[in-house]
Scaffold this motif. Structure first.
Motif, PDB file in Angstrom:
ATOM      1  N   SER A   1      -0.032   6.679  11.458  1.00  0.00           N
ATOM      2  CA  SER A   1      -0.710   7.981  11.389  1.00  0.00           C
ATOM      3  C   SER A   1      -1.639   8.104  10.196  1.00  0.00           C
ATOM      4  CB  SER A   1       0.294   9.127  11.431  1.00  0.00           C
ATOM      5  OG  SER A   1       1.360   8.864  10.576  1.00  0.00           O
TER       6      SER A   1
ATOM      7  N   VAL B   1      -6.285   4.094   8.381  1.00  0.00           N
ATOM      8  CA  VAL B   1      -6.489   2.776   9.002  1.00  0.00           C
ATOM      9  C   VAL B   1      -5.693   2.706  10.302  1.00  0.00           C
ATOM     10  CG1 VAL B   1      -6.222   0.275   8.754  1.00  0.00           C
ATOM     11  CG2 VAL B   1      -6.816   1.653   6.746  1.00  0.00           C
TER      12      VAL B   1
ATOM     13  N   SER C   1       5.729   4.672  12.759  1.00  0.00           N
ATOM     14  CA  SER C   1       5.435   5.792  11.875  1.00  0.00           C
ATOM     15  C   SER C   1       6.707   6.309  11.224  1.00  0.00           C
ATOM     16  CB  SER C   1       4.769   6.922  12.666  1.00  0.00           C
ATOM     17  OG  SER C   1       4.522   8.010  11.808  1.00  0.00           O
ATOM     18  N   GLY C   2       6.570   6.777  10.000  1.00  0.00           N
ATOM     19  CA  GLY C   2       7.713   7.349   9.286  1.00  0.00           C
ATOM     20  C   GLY C   2       7.867   8.838   9.554  1.00  0.00           C
ATOM     21  N   ARG C   3       6.949   9.392  10.362  1.00  0.00           N
ATOM     22  CA  ARG C   3       6.960  10.853  10.545  1.00  0.00           C
ATOM     23  C   ARG C   3       7.020  11.235  12.017  1.00  0.00           C
ATOM     24  NH1 ARG C   3       1.678  12.638   7.455  1.00  0.00           N
ATOM     25  NH2 ARG C   3       1.082  10.465   7.744  1.00  0.00           N
TER      26      ARG C   3
ATOM     27  N   ARG D   1       9.787   4.130  11.376  1.00  0.00           N
ATOM     28  CA  ARG D   1       9.644   3.197  10.249  1.00  0.00           C
ATOM     29  C   ARG D   1      11.015   2.655   9.818  1.00  0.00           C
ATOM     30  NH1 ARG D   1       7.662   5.965   5.001  1.00  0.00           N
ATOM     31  NH2 ARG D   1       5.851   6.565   6.226  1.00  0.00           N
TER      32      ARG D   1
ATOM     33  N   SER E   1     -11.851  -5.342   2.960  1.00  0.00           N
ATOM     34  CA  SER E   1     -13.066  -4.639   3.382  1.00  0.00           C
ATOM     35  C   SER E   1     -14.100  -4.538   2.268  1.00  0.00           C
ATOM     36  CB  SER E   1     -12.709  -3.227   3.849  1.00  0.00           C
ATOM     37  OG  SER E   1     -12.242  -2.471   2.746  1.00  0.00           O
TER      38      SER E   1
HETATM   39  P1  NDP Z   1      -3.210   6.563   4.426  1.00  0.00           P
HETATM   40  O1  NDP Z   1      -2.538   7.188   3.262  1.00  0.00           O
HETATM   41  O2  NDP Z   1      -4.131   7.366   5.269  1.00  0.00           O
HETATM   42  O3  NDP Z   1      -2.095   5.948   5.422  1.00  0.00           O
HETATM   43  C1  NDP Z   1      -1.045   5.157   4.995  1.00  0.00           C
HETATM   44  C2  NDP Z   1       0.090   5.327   5.999  1.00  0.00           C
HETATM   45  O4  NDP Z   1       1.153   4.425   5.633  1.00  0.00           O
HETATM   46  C3  NDP Z   1       0.719   6.706   5.973  1.00  0.00           C
HETATM   47  O5  NDP Z   1       0.057   7.618   6.794  1.00  0.00           O
HETATM   48  C4  NDP Z   1       2.123   6.424   6.454  1.00  0.00           C
HETATM   49  O6  NDP Z   1       2.086   6.356   7.873  1.00  0.00           O
HETATM   50  C5  NDP Z   1       2.405   5.019   5.908  1.00  0.00           C
HETATM   51  N1  NDP Z   1       3.168   5.071   4.648  1.00  0.00           N
HETATM   52  C6  NDP Z   1       2.960   5.886   3.588  1.00  0.00           C
HETATM   53  N2  NDP Z   1       3.862   5.666   2.616  1.00  0.00           N
HETATM   54  C7  NDP Z   1       4.667   4.675   3.088  1.00  0.00           C
HETATM   55  C8  NDP Z   1       5.809   4.007   2.560  1.00  0.00           C
HETATM   56  N3  NDP Z   1       6.290   4.295   1.348  1.00  0.00           N
HETATM   57  N4  NDP Z   1       6.380   3.047   3.307  1.00  0.00           N
HETATM   58  C9  NDP Z   1       5.907   2.733   4.522  1.00  0.00           C
HETATM   59  N5  NDP Z   1       4.830   3.355   5.085  1.00  0.00           N
HETATM   60  C10 NDP Z   1       4.229   4.296   4.374  1.00  0.00           C
HETATM   61  O7  NDP Z   1      -3.936   5.262   3.879  1.00  0.00           O
HETATM   62  P2  NDP Z   1      -5.121   4.399   4.547  1.00  0.00           P
HETATM   63  O8  NDP Z   1      -4.920   4.357   6.013  1.00  0.00           O
HETATM   64  O9  NDP Z   1      -6.408   4.815   3.962  1.00  0.00           O
HETATM   65  O10 NDP Z   1      -4.783   2.947   3.940  1.00  0.00           O
HETATM   66  C11 NDP Z   1      -3.620   2.247   4.391  1.00  0.00           C
HETATM   67  C12 NDP Z   1      -3.379   1.041   3.493  1.00  0.00           C
HETATM   68  O11 NDP Z   1      -4.445   0.108   3.686  1.00  0.00           O
HETATM   69  C13 NDP Z   1      -3.354   1.368   2.004  1.00  0.00           C
HETATM   70  O12 NDP Z   1      -2.408   0.564   1.368  1.00  0.00           O
HETATM   71  C14 NDP Z   1      -4.746   1.017   1.544  1.00  0.00           C
HETATM   72  O13 NDP Z   1      -4.796   0.691   0.180  1.00  0.00           O
HETATM   73  C15 NDP Z   1      -5.025  -0.199   2.425  1.00  0.00           C
HETATM   74  N6  NDP Z   1      -6.441  -0.440   2.635  1.00  0.00           N
HETATM   75  C16 NDP Z   1      -6.902  -1.702   2.410  1.00  0.00           C
HETATM   76  C17 NDP Z   1      -8.192  -2.016   2.602  1.00  0.00           C
HETATM   77  C18 NDP Z   1      -8.635  -3.430   2.411  1.00  0.00           C
HETATM   78  O14 NDP Z   1      -9.834  -3.662   2.244  1.00  0.00           O
HETATM   79  N7  NDP Z   1      -7.733  -4.388   2.462  1.00  0.00           N
HETATM   80  C19 NDP Z   1      -9.187  -0.988   2.967  1.00  0.00           C
HETATM   81  C20 NDP Z   1      -8.607   0.301   3.295  1.00  0.00           C
HETATM   82  C21 NDP Z   1      -7.262   0.551   3.087  1.00  0.00           C
HETATM   83  P3  NDP Z   1       3.269   6.984   8.749  1.00  0.00           P
HETATM   84  O15 NDP Z   1       3.543   8.342   8.176  1.00  0.00           O
HETATM   85  O16 NDP Z   1       2.710   7.015  10.138  1.00  0.00           O
HETATM   86  O17 NDP Z   1       4.430   6.039   8.591  1.00  0.00           O
END
Ligand code: NDP
Length: 324
Positions: free
Chosen positions: A156, A159, A178-180, A198, A267
Protein backbone atom coordinates in the motif's frame (compact mmCIF):
# COMPACT_ATOMS: atom_id res chain seq x y z
CA UNK A 1 9.14 32.19 -4.00
CA UNK A 2 8.22 29.80 -1.19
CA UNK A 3 10.37 26.78 -0.34
CA UNK A 4 10.58 24.11 2.32
CA UNK A 5 13.99 24.59 3.89
CA UNK A 6 15.82 22.08 6.06
CA UNK A 7 18.38 23.28 8.58
CA UNK A 8 20.31 21.41 11.21
CA UNK A 9 20.74 22.65 14.79
CA UNK A 10 22.24 20.60 17.65
CA UNK A 11 22.13 17.48 15.47
CA UNK A 12 18.36 17.89 14.87
CA UNK A 13 16.73 18.60 11.49
CA UNK A 14 14.36 21.59 11.42
CA UNK A 15 11.98 22.02 8.49
CA UNK A 16 10.03 25.21 7.72
CA UNK A 17 8.41 26.92 4.74
CA UNK A 18 10.30 30.16 4.07
CA UNK A 19 10.69 32.78 1.35
CA UNK A 20 13.63 32.08 -0.91
CA UNK A 21 15.32 34.49 -3.29
CA UNK A 22 15.42 32.75 -6.72
CA UNK A 23 18.95 34.19 -7.14
CA UNK A 24 20.11 31.82 -4.39
CA UNK A 25 19.28 28.67 -6.40
CA UNK A 26 22.30 26.43 -7.00
CA UNK A 27 24.35 26.18 -10.20
CA UNK A 28 22.71 24.49 -13.18
CA UNK A 29 21.89 25.07 -16.82
CA UNK A 30 18.09 24.79 -16.67
CA UNK A 31 15.72 26.59 -14.27
CA UNK A 32 12.32 24.95 -13.88
CA UNK A 33 9.19 26.52 -12.40
CA UNK A 34 7.91 23.67 -10.25
CA UNK A 35 4.20 22.78 -10.55
CA UNK A 36 4.22 19.60 -8.48
CA UNK A 37 6.62 17.62 -6.33
CA UNK A 38 5.81 14.55 -4.22
CA UNK A 39 6.70 12.94 -0.91
CA UNK A 40 8.57 9.66 -1.19
CA UNK A 41 9.86 7.55 1.70
CA UNK A 42 13.30 9.10 1.17
CA UNK A 43 11.81 12.63 1.39
CA UNK A 44 10.12 11.63 4.63
CA UNK A 45 13.46 10.42 6.03
CA UNK A 46 15.11 13.71 4.96
CA UNK A 47 12.39 16.07 6.24
CA UNK A 48 11.97 14.36 9.61
CA UNK A 49 15.73 13.80 9.98
CA UNK A 50 15.01 10.08 10.64
CA UNK A 51 17.53 9.05 7.98
CA UNK A 52 20.90 10.45 6.90
CA UNK A 53 19.72 11.59 3.48
CA UNK A 54 20.76 15.24 3.37
CA UNK A 55 24.46 15.81 2.91
CA UNK A 56 24.61 19.58 3.47
CA UNK A 57 22.40 22.26 5.05
CA UNK A 58 20.47 24.40 4.33
CA UNK A 59 18.74 22.06 1.89
CA UNK A 60 15.55 22.24 -0.15
CA UNK A 61 14.23 18.64 -0.08
CA UNK A 62 12.15 17.01 -2.82
CA UNK A 63 13.76 14.17 -4.79
CA UNK A 64 11.39 14.65 -7.73
CA UNK A 65 9.44 17.43 -9.44
CA UNK A 66 7.62 18.36 -12.62
CA UNK A 67 7.10 21.79 -14.13
CA UNK A 68 7.92 24.16 -16.99
CA UNK A 69 11.30 25.45 -18.15
CA UNK A 70 11.83 29.09 -17.13
CA UNK A 71 15.41 29.59 -18.40
CA UNK A 72 17.68 27.24 -20.30
CA UNK A 73 21.30 27.29 -21.42
CA UNK A 74 20.85 23.70 -22.65
CA UNK A 75 19.79 23.55 -26.34
CA UNK A 76 17.71 20.40 -25.65
CA UNK A 77 15.24 22.39 -23.53
CA UNK A 78 13.24 25.50 -24.42
CA UNK A 79 11.33 28.02 -22.31
CA UNK A 80 7.83 26.76 -21.50
CA UNK A 81 8.68 23.09 -22.13
CA UNK A 82 7.18 20.57 -19.68
CA UNK A 83 9.80 18.46 -17.94
CA UNK A 84 10.17 16.11 -15.00
CA UNK A 85 13.04 14.99 -12.81
CA UNK A 86 13.67 12.11 -10.43
CA UNK A 87 16.87 11.15 -8.63
CA UNK A 88 20.46 12.20 -9.40
CA UNK A 89 20.87 13.26 -5.75
CA UNK A 90 18.42 16.17 -6.13
CA UNK A 91 16.81 16.90 -2.74
CA UNK A 92 19.77 15.16 -1.07
CA UNK A 93 22.93 17.00 -2.17
CA UNK A 94 21.41 19.53 -4.61
CA UNK A 95 18.34 21.71 -3.86
CA UNK A 96 15.19 19.86 -4.84
CA UNK A 97 11.57 20.14 -5.86
CA UNK A 98 9.80 21.42 -2.73
CA UNK A 99 10.23 25.04 -3.86
CA UNK A 100 8.70 27.38 -6.43
CA UNK A 101 11.66 26.75 -8.76
CA UNK A 102 14.65 24.44 -9.11
CA UNK A 103 17.89 24.90 -11.07
CA UNK A 104 19.46 21.65 -12.30
CA UNK A 105 21.65 20.07 -14.97
CA UNK A 106 19.87 19.53 -18.30
CA UNK A 107 21.23 15.94 -18.27
CA UNK A 108 18.99 15.17 -15.30
CA UNK A 109 15.72 16.24 -16.94
CA UNK A 110 13.25 14.06 -18.84
CA UNK A 111 10.94 15.77 -21.39
CA UNK A 112 7.33 15.17 -20.30
CA UNK A 113 6.15 11.98 -22.05
CA UNK A 114 3.07 12.30 -24.23
CA UNK A 115 -0.06 11.49 -22.25
CA UNK A 116 1.30 12.84 -18.96
CA UNK A 117 1.22 16.30 -17.36
CA UNK A 118 2.98 17.64 -14.25
CA UNK A 119 0.29 16.36 -11.90
CA UNK A 120 0.14 12.85 -13.35
CA UNK A 121 3.94 12.68 -13.53
CA UNK A 122 4.20 13.41 -9.82
CA UNK A 123 1.40 11.02 -8.88
CA UNK A 124 3.82 8.53 -10.42
CA UNK A 125 6.97 10.24 -9.10
CA UNK A 126 10.13 8.46 -7.97
CA UNK A 127 8.04 5.72 -6.37
CA UNK A 128 6.12 4.89 -9.55
CA UNK A 129 9.25 5.18 -11.68
CA UNK A 130 10.94 2.69 -9.34
CA UNK A 131 7.93 0.38 -9.54
CA UNK A 132 8.27 0.38 -13.33
CA UNK A 133 12.03 -0.35 -13.10
CA UNK A 134 11.11 -3.35 -10.90
CA UNK A 135 8.51 -4.54 -13.42
CA UNK A 136 11.11 -4.16 -16.20
CA UNK A 137 13.55 -6.23 -14.11
CA UNK A 138 10.99 -9.07 -13.96
CA UNK A 139 10.37 -8.77 -17.72
CA UNK A 140 14.15 -8.86 -18.36
CA UNK A 141 14.28 -12.04 -16.27
CA UNK A 142 11.70 -13.60 -18.60
CA UNK A 143 8.92 -13.77 -16.01
CA UNK A 144 5.69 -13.65 -18.02
CA UNK A 145 2.10 -13.83 -16.67
CA UNK A 146 1.81 -17.56 -17.41
CA UNK A 147 4.67 -18.32 -14.99
CA UNK A 148 2.45 -17.80 -11.94
CA UNK A 149 1.61 -15.29 -9.23
CA UNK A 150 3.76 -12.23 -8.48
CA UNK A 151 4.12 -11.03 -4.90
CA UNK A 152 4.39 -7.31 -4.04
CA UNK A 153 5.50 -6.35 -0.51
CA UNK A 154 4.83 -2.99 1.18
CA UNK A 155 1.93 -3.02 -1.23
CA UNK A 156 0.00 0.00 0.00
CA UNK A 157 3.02 2.32 -0.16
CA UNK A 158 3.95 4.44 -3.17
CA UNK A 159 6.19 1.89 -4.93
CA UNK A 160 4.05 -1.08 -3.93
CA UNK A 161 0.69 0.34 -5.01
CA UNK A 162 2.04 1.43 -8.41
CA UNK A 163 3.64 -1.99 -8.86
CA UNK A 164 0.30 -3.68 -8.10
CA UNK A 165 -1.50 -1.47 -10.66
CA UNK A 166 1.17 -1.98 -13.34
CA UNK A 167 1.43 -5.76 -12.94
CA UNK A 168 -2.37 -6.12 -13.00
CA UNK A 169 -2.58 -4.00 -16.15
CA UNK A 170 0.09 -6.19 -17.80
CA UNK A 171 -1.95 -9.32 -17.13
CA UNK A 172 -0.13 -10.76 -14.08
CA UNK A 173 -1.91 -12.33 -11.09
CA UNK A 174 -0.83 -10.08 -8.21
CA UNK A 175 -0.68 -11.03 -4.54
CA UNK A 176 -0.14 -8.08 -2.19
CA UNK A 177 1.57 -8.19 1.20
CA UNK A 178 0.43 -5.47 3.57
CA UNK A 179 0.72 -4.74 7.27
CA UNK A 180 -2.58 -2.85 7.28
CA UNK A 181 -6.12 -4.23 6.98
CA UNK A 182 -7.48 -0.73 6.27
CA UNK A 183 -5.84 -0.76 2.83
CA UNK A 184 -7.27 -4.06 1.54
CA UNK A 185 -10.13 -2.50 -0.45
CA UNK A 186 -7.69 -0.04 -2.00
CA UNK A 187 -5.30 -2.84 -2.99
CA UNK A 188 -8.13 -4.86 -4.51
CA UNK A 189 -9.26 -1.82 -6.50
CA UNK A 190 -5.73 -1.51 -7.92
CA UNK A 191 -5.83 -5.12 -9.07
CA UNK A 192 -4.49 -7.28 -6.22
CA UNK A 193 -6.11 -10.67 -6.42
CA UNK A 194 -5.27 -11.73 -2.87
CA UNK A 195 -3.81 -9.94 0.13
CA UNK A 196 -1.55 -11.54 2.71
CA UNK A 197 -0.71 -10.13 6.13
CA UNK A 198 2.83 -8.87 6.69
CA UNK A 199 2.85 -10.98 9.88
CA UNK A 200 2.98 -14.12 7.69
CA UNK A 201 6.40 -13.00 6.46
CA UNK A 202 8.43 -13.43 9.64
CA UNK A 203 11.51 -15.63 9.90
CA UNK A 204 11.26 -19.06 8.28
CA UNK A 205 13.23 -21.95 6.82
CA UNK A 206 15.92 -21.41 4.13
CA UNK A 207 13.65 -23.08 1.56
CA UNK A 208 9.87 -23.17 1.78
CA UNK A 209 7.10 -24.28 -0.57
CA UNK A 210 7.55 -22.65 -4.00
CA UNK A 211 4.70 -20.14 -4.28
CA UNK A 212 5.70 -17.16 -6.43
CA UNK A 213 7.00 -16.81 -9.99
CA UNK A 214 8.48 -13.45 -9.04
CA UNK A 215 8.30 -10.66 -6.51
CA UNK A 216 8.77 -6.93 -6.12
CA UNK A 217 10.09 -6.18 -2.65
CA UNK A 218 10.04 -2.69 -1.12
CA UNK A 219 10.60 -3.84 2.46
CA UNK A 220 13.90 -5.76 2.82
CA UNK A 221 14.82 -7.51 6.09
CA UNK A 222 13.05 -10.71 7.19
CA UNK A 223 10.23 -10.14 4.70
CA UNK A 224 12.63 -10.29 1.74
CA UNK A 225 14.36 -13.35 3.21
CA UNK A 226 11.00 -15.13 3.50
CA UNK A 227 10.02 -14.12 -0.04
CA UNK A 228 13.30 -15.54 -1.43
CA UNK A 229 12.64 -18.87 0.28
CA UNK A 230 9.24 -19.14 -1.48
CA UNK A 231 10.23 -18.22 -5.07
CA UNK A 232 9.75 -20.80 -7.84
CA UNK A 233 12.73 -22.52 -9.39
CA UNK A 234 14.24 -19.96 -11.83
CA UNK A 235 12.17 -17.05 -10.48
CA UNK A 236 13.30 -13.50 -9.83
CA UNK A 237 12.90 -10.94 -7.05
CA UNK A 238 13.33 -7.24 -7.85
CA UNK A 239 14.42 -5.60 -4.57
CA UNK A 240 14.31 -1.82 -4.25
CA UNK A 241 13.48 -0.91 -0.66
CA UNK A 242 14.24 -1.06 3.03
CA UNK A 243 10.99 0.09 4.69
CA UNK A 244 11.32 -2.92 7.04
CA UNK A 245 15.11 -2.83 7.46
CA UNK A 246 18.36 -2.88 5.51
CA UNK A 247 19.60 -6.29 6.64
CA UNK A 248 18.95 -9.48 4.69
CA UNK A 249 18.95 -12.54 6.99
CA UNK A 250 18.92 -15.16 4.23
CA UNK A 251 21.00 -18.14 3.09
CA UNK A 252 22.47 -19.09 -0.28
CA UNK A 253 19.93 -21.93 -0.63
CA UNK A 254 17.35 -20.22 -2.92
CA UNK A 255 20.19 -19.14 -5.23
CA UNK A 256 22.17 -22.39 -5.44
CA UNK A 257 19.32 -24.91 -5.30
CA UNK A 258 16.51 -23.07 -7.10
CA UNK A 259 18.35 -20.79 -9.51
CA UNK A 260 16.57 -17.81 -7.95
CA UNK A 261 17.71 -14.35 -9.05
CA UNK A 262 17.81 -11.33 -6.76
CA UNK A 263 17.85 -8.22 -8.95
CA UNK A 264 18.65 -4.96 -7.19
CA UNK A 265 16.87 -1.85 -8.47
CA UNK A 266 18.22 1.68 -8.12
CA UNK A 267 16.27 4.63 -9.49
CA UNK A 268 18.71 7.44 -8.63
CA UNK A 269 21.45 6.80 -11.18
CA UNK A 270 19.37 4.97 -13.81
CA UNK A 271 20.98 5.75 -17.19
CA UNK A 272 18.97 8.15 -19.44
CA UNK A 273 17.94 5.53 -22.07
CA UNK A 274 16.40 3.23 -19.43
CA UNK A 275 14.77 6.28 -17.79
CA UNK A 276 13.06 7.33 -21.03
CA UNK A 277 11.89 3.78 -21.65
CA UNK A 278 10.42 3.48 -18.15
CA UNK A 279 8.56 6.81 -18.46
CA UNK A 280 7.19 5.90 -21.89
CA UNK A 281 5.91 2.62 -20.47
CA UNK A 282 4.38 4.34 -17.43
CA UNK A 283 2.52 6.80 -19.68
CA UNK A 284 1.24 3.87 -21.73
CA UNK A 285 0.51 1.23 -19.09
CA UNK A 286 -1.07 3.01 -16.10
CA UNK A 287 -4.87 3.13 -16.38
CA UNK A 288 -6.57 6.51 -15.89
CA UNK A 289 -8.29 5.13 -12.77
CA UNK A 290 -4.86 4.92 -11.12
CA UNK A 291 -4.48 8.72 -11.08
CA UNK A 292 -7.93 9.16 -9.54
CA UNK A 293 -7.47 6.70 -6.67
CA UNK A 294 -3.79 6.66 -5.72
CA UNK A 295 -2.87 10.16 -4.62
CA UNK A 296 -3.46 12.54 -1.74
CA UNK A 297 -2.79 16.14 -2.78
CA UNK A 298 -1.32 18.55 -0.22
CA UNK A 299 0.35 21.99 -0.21
CA UNK A 300 3.90 22.90 0.78
CA UNK A 301 2.72 23.90 4.28
CA UNK A 302 1.52 20.32 5.00
CA UNK A 303 4.68 18.59 3.81
CA UNK A 304 6.20 18.16 7.29
CA UNK A 305 3.00 16.68 8.75
CA UNK A 306 2.68 14.22 5.85
CA UNK A 307 6.36 13.26 6.06
CA UNK A 308 5.68 12.17 9.67
CA UNK A 309 2.69 10.15 8.47
CA UNK A 310 4.86 8.32 5.93
CA UNK A 311 7.42 7.45 8.60
CA UNK A 312 4.63 6.22 10.90
CA UNK A 313 3.16 4.01 8.10
CA UNK A 314 -0.06 6.08 8.06
CA UNK A 315 0.10 7.19 4.41
CA UNK A 316 -1.56 5.29 1.59
CA UNK A 317 -0.46 5.37 -2.04
CA UNK A 318 1.22 8.58 -3.21
CA UNK A 319 1.44 12.00 -1.58
CA UNK A 320 1.42 14.73 -4.20
CA UNK A 321 2.62 18.25 -3.31
CA UNK A 322 1.16 21.19 -5.27
CA UNK A 323 3.90 23.80 -5.34
CA UNK A 324 3.08 26.20 -8.19
P1 NDP B 1 6.04 4.27 1.42
O1 NDP B 1 6.27 4.78 2.80
O2 NDP B 1 5.02 4.90 0.56
O3 NDP B 1 5.67 2.69 1.49
C1 NDP B 1 6.39 1.77 2.23
C2 NDP B 1 5.44 0.64 2.60
O4 NDP B 1 6.20 -0.38 3.27
C3 NDP B 1 4.36 1.05 3.59
O5 NDP B 1 3.24 1.59 2.97
C4 NDP B 1 4.05 -0.26 4.28
O6 NDP B 1 3.16 -0.99 3.45
C5 NDP B 1 5.41 -0.98 4.28
N1 NDP B 1 6.11 -0.82 5.56
C6 NDP B 1 6.25 0.32 6.29
N2 NDP B 1 6.94 0.10 7.42
C7 NDP B 1 7.24 -1.23 7.41
C8 NDP B 1 7.92 -2.09 8.31
N3 NDP B 1 8.46 -1.63 9.45
N4 NDP B 1 8.04 -3.39 7.99
C9 NDP B 1 7.52 -3.87 6.85
N5 NDP B 1 6.84 -3.10 5.95
C10 NDP B 1 6.71 -1.81 6.23
O7 NDP B 1 7.46 4.25 0.71
P2 NDP B 1 7.80 4.18 -0.87
O8 NDP B 1 6.82 3.29 -1.53
O9 NDP B 1 8.07 5.54 -1.36
O10 NDP B 1 9.22 3.42 -0.80
C11 NDP B 1 9.27 2.04 -0.43
C12 NDP B 1 10.72 1.64 -0.19
O11 NDP B 1 11.42 1.69 -1.44
C13 NDP B 1 11.48 2.56 0.76
O12 NDP B 1 12.36 1.80 1.53
C14 NDP B 1 12.23 3.48 -0.16
O13 NDP B 1 13.39 4.00 0.43
C15 NDP B 1 12.57 2.51 -1.30
N6 NDP B 1 12.79 3.18 -2.56
C16 NDP B 1 13.93 2.86 -3.25
C17 NDP B 1 14.21 3.41 -4.44
C18 NDP B 1 15.43 2.97 -5.18
O14 NDP B 1 15.87 3.69 -6.07
N7 NDP B 1 15.97 1.81 -4.87
C19 NDP B 1 13.35 4.46 -5.01
C20 NDP B 1 12.11 4.67 -4.29
C21 NDP B 1 11.88 4.06 -3.07
P3 NDP B 1 1.95 -1.82 4.08
O15 NDP B 1 1.31 -0.92 5.10
O16 NDP B 1 1.08 -2.14 2.91
O17 NDP B 1 2.59 -3.04 4.70
Amino acid sequence: MQALILNQRDGQTHAAVESLDPASLPEGDVTVEVDYSSLNYKDALAITGKGKIVRQFPMVPGIDFAGRVQHSKDPRFHVGQSVLLTGWGVGEGHWGGLAGAARVKGDWLVPMPEGLDSRKAMIIGTAGFTAMLCVMALLDAGITPDHGEILVTGASGGVGSTAVALLHQLGYQVVAVSGRETTHDYLRSLGAQRILARAEFGSGRPLEKQLWAGAIDTVGGEVLAKVLSQIHYGGCVAACGLAGGFTLPTTVMPFILRNVRLQGVDSVMTPPARRYEAWQRLARDLPSSFYAQSATEIGLAQAVEYAERIINNQARGRTLVKVG
